[in-house]
Design an enzyme around this catalytic site. Structure first.
Site, PDB file in Angstrom:
ATOM      1  CE  LYS A 139      -4.454   0.866   0.131  1.00 44.76           C
ATOM      2  NZ  LYS A 139      -5.588  -0.016  -0.255  1.00 44.76           N
ATOM      3  CG  ASP A 181      -7.217   3.219  -0.978  1.00 50.75           C
ATOM      4  OD1 ASP A 181      -7.606   2.048  -0.913  1.00 50.75           O
ATOM      5  OD2 ASP A 181      -7.350   4.010  -0.022  1.00 50.75           O
TER       6      ASP A 181
HETATM    7  O1  2IT Z   1      -8.152  -1.496  -0.970  1.00 54.06           O
HETATM    8  C1  2IT Z   1      -8.003  -2.003  -2.090  1.00 54.06           C
HETATM    9  O2  2IT Z   1      -8.065  -3.221  -2.280  1.00 54.06           O
HETATM   10  C2  2IT Z   1      -7.724  -1.100  -3.206  1.00 54.06           C
HETATM   11  N1  2IT Z   1      -7.655   0.099  -3.002  1.00 54.06           N
HETATM   12  C3  2IT Z   1      -7.489  -1.651  -4.592  1.00 54.06           C
HETATM   13  C4  2IT Z   1      -6.085  -2.108  -4.739  1.00 54.06           C
HETATM   14  C5  2IT Z   1      -5.704  -2.549  -6.126  1.00 54.06           C
HETATM   15  O3  2IT Z   1      -4.517  -2.840  -6.284  1.00 54.06           O
HETATM   16  O4  2IT Z   1      -6.537  -2.605  -7.028  1.00 54.06           O
END
Ligand code: 2IT
Length: 445
Positions: A124, A164
């Protein structure tokens, strides 16, 4: 494993990182029995290795606003675990962002991504930059400055960021553009890309649609359906929009949406026109939901309040972590809520979850319910690697399969003797086993 001891050690090492400690606590509680039944995990130090990110990159971002003033923000990328595939997870741009929040999100992402059945590790990133109220040019300059640091540690087989909160198609475009310029490479290093430069159909809808498919399956196992059900949602962004569209299509009546300024109650339920309006509201860049009642005066606005006071059949928090607490859970239960589907990451506090469990109400955690988003990101990666595109129908069909398999995994590992399904345990155990076994195979690294 002694959950208490591990947590005390982590608290000492990482004081004040409350969201991260909360996320770890929930997973450890769920997996404790499995862990203790399988001594090979303890022997390989799986937990000690799993709770610490592989690495964290923190950097300074300097950018200039339209008036020529210089601003400084902090950027992060948490590369948590890549046992089953490249680090994968979104970029959050929100003033609340700090290391604890990104560590909690990265940790959750490990198990969520494992549940999708696709080969993706957990990561993340983000920044405390607030995109609300900024011009497109300011957003572009920020995203470019952010990428000047981030590009060094990402790659299509290394670490694949996505959207996100605060990061949508526009931001991904600017970030991808800068990556391409620096790396001299046109590869699937981001997901959530534009449709004409490598994006996947259904990716914008995937989180909301996937959560609704999961909820539909859960309702069906209770011989129930969305038909005629009232549904309360929070938020008014991309995820809320996707859930509202699909729930309405399935015959449910979405009666609330919310923003930082309060919530809107629309007793008639959101129709196609109102759902379309959510896109305009979001594009207005103000982070307030109250303008809804100026366009649709039959609705009511409750300033500073949360939608959980409304009597409803299904509650689906779609906004941000810890948005539904013990008091909110009590109100929902007193008003006869039947199902709770957490669509935001860690949207419910431990007190709220424990109340739902005590009352034997079906409760789905975010890492299971919202995994369709990253699931379709995984499908975008596959399409990029093959250099071809699937149709909307093909992607939607695969999304259905992903959500169905997550439901099956939660049922397999979360079913209790009395028939109640503890989806929290189910999701945590299923995700953990997959990652832990991969770590065992790969040695102590
Ligand atoms: O919280 C999540 O799973 C997302 N923001 C999507 C992450 C992604 O790599 O598509």
């Amino acid at each position: 494993m002694n959950v208490k001891e591990i947590l005390t050690n982590l608290e000492t090492k990482h004081p004040g990182e409350k969201e991260y400690l909360q996320a770890v606590h929930e997973v450890l509680e769920s997996i404790e029995p499995i862990y203790n039944e399988n001594p090979q995990y303890e022997a390989a130090g799986i937990i000690e290795r799993l709770v610490e990110p592989d690495r964290v990159l923190t950097f300074r971002i300097a950018w200039t606003d339209d008036a020529g003033k210089v601003h400084v923000n902090i950027g992060y990328r948490v590369q948590f675990n890549n046992a089953i595939g490249p680090y994968k997870g979104g970029i959050r741009l929100h003033p609340s962002v700090n290391l604890s929040i990104l560590k909690f999100l990265g940790f959750e992402q490990i198990f969520k991504n494992a549940l999708t059945t696709l080969p993706m590790g957990g990561g993340k990133g983000g920044s405390d930059f607030n995109p609300k109220g900024k011009s497109d040019a300011e957003i572009m300059r920020f995203c470019q400055a952010f990428m000047l640091e981030l590009w060094r540690v990402i790659g299509p087989s290394t670490d694949v960021p996505a959207g996100d909160i605060g990061t949508g198609g526009r931001e991904i475009g600017f970030m991808y553009g800068m990556y391409k310029k620096l790396q001299l490479e046109n590869t699937g290093v981001f997901t959530g890309k534009g449709l004409n430069w490598g994006g996947s159909l259904i990716r914008p809808e995937a989180t909301g649609f996937g959560a609704t498919y999961f909820a539909k399956e859960m309702l069906e196992t209770n011989s129930d359906s969305f038909k005629g059900k009232t549904v309360t949602l929070s938020g008014f962004g991309n995820v809320t929009w996707g859930v509202a569209s699909k729930v309405t299509e399935l015959g449910g009546k979405v009666v609330t949406i919310s923003g930082p300024d309060g919530y809107v109650y629309d007793k008639d339920g959101l129709n196609a026109e109102k759902i379309e309006y959510l896109l305009l509201l979001r594009a207005s860049n103000n982070d307030i939901v109250s303008p809804y009642i100026e366009v649709f005066p039959e609705a009511k606005f409750f300033p500073g309040e949360k939608p959980w006071a409304v009597s409803t059949d299904v509650a689906m928090p779609c906004a941000i972590q810890n948005e539904l607490n013990g008091d909110d859970a009590q109100k929902l239960i007193a008003n006869g809520v039947k199902y709770i589907v957490e669509v935001s990451n860690m949207g419910c506090t431990p007190e709220a979850i424990s109340l739902f469990h005590k009352n034997k109400l079906p409760f789905v955690p975010g890492k299971a319910a919202n995994a369709g988003g990253v699931g379709v990101s995984g499908l975008e990666m596959s399409q990029n690697a093959m250099k071809m595109n699937w149709t909307k129908e093909e992607v939607d069909e695969k999304l259905h399969q992903i959500m169905s398999s997550i439901h099956a995994a939660c049922t397999k590992y979360g079913a209790q003797q009395d028939g109640y399904i503890n989806y929290v345990n189910g999701a945590n155990i299923a995700g953990f086993i997959k990652v832990a076994d991969a770590m065992l195979d790969q040695g102590v690294i």
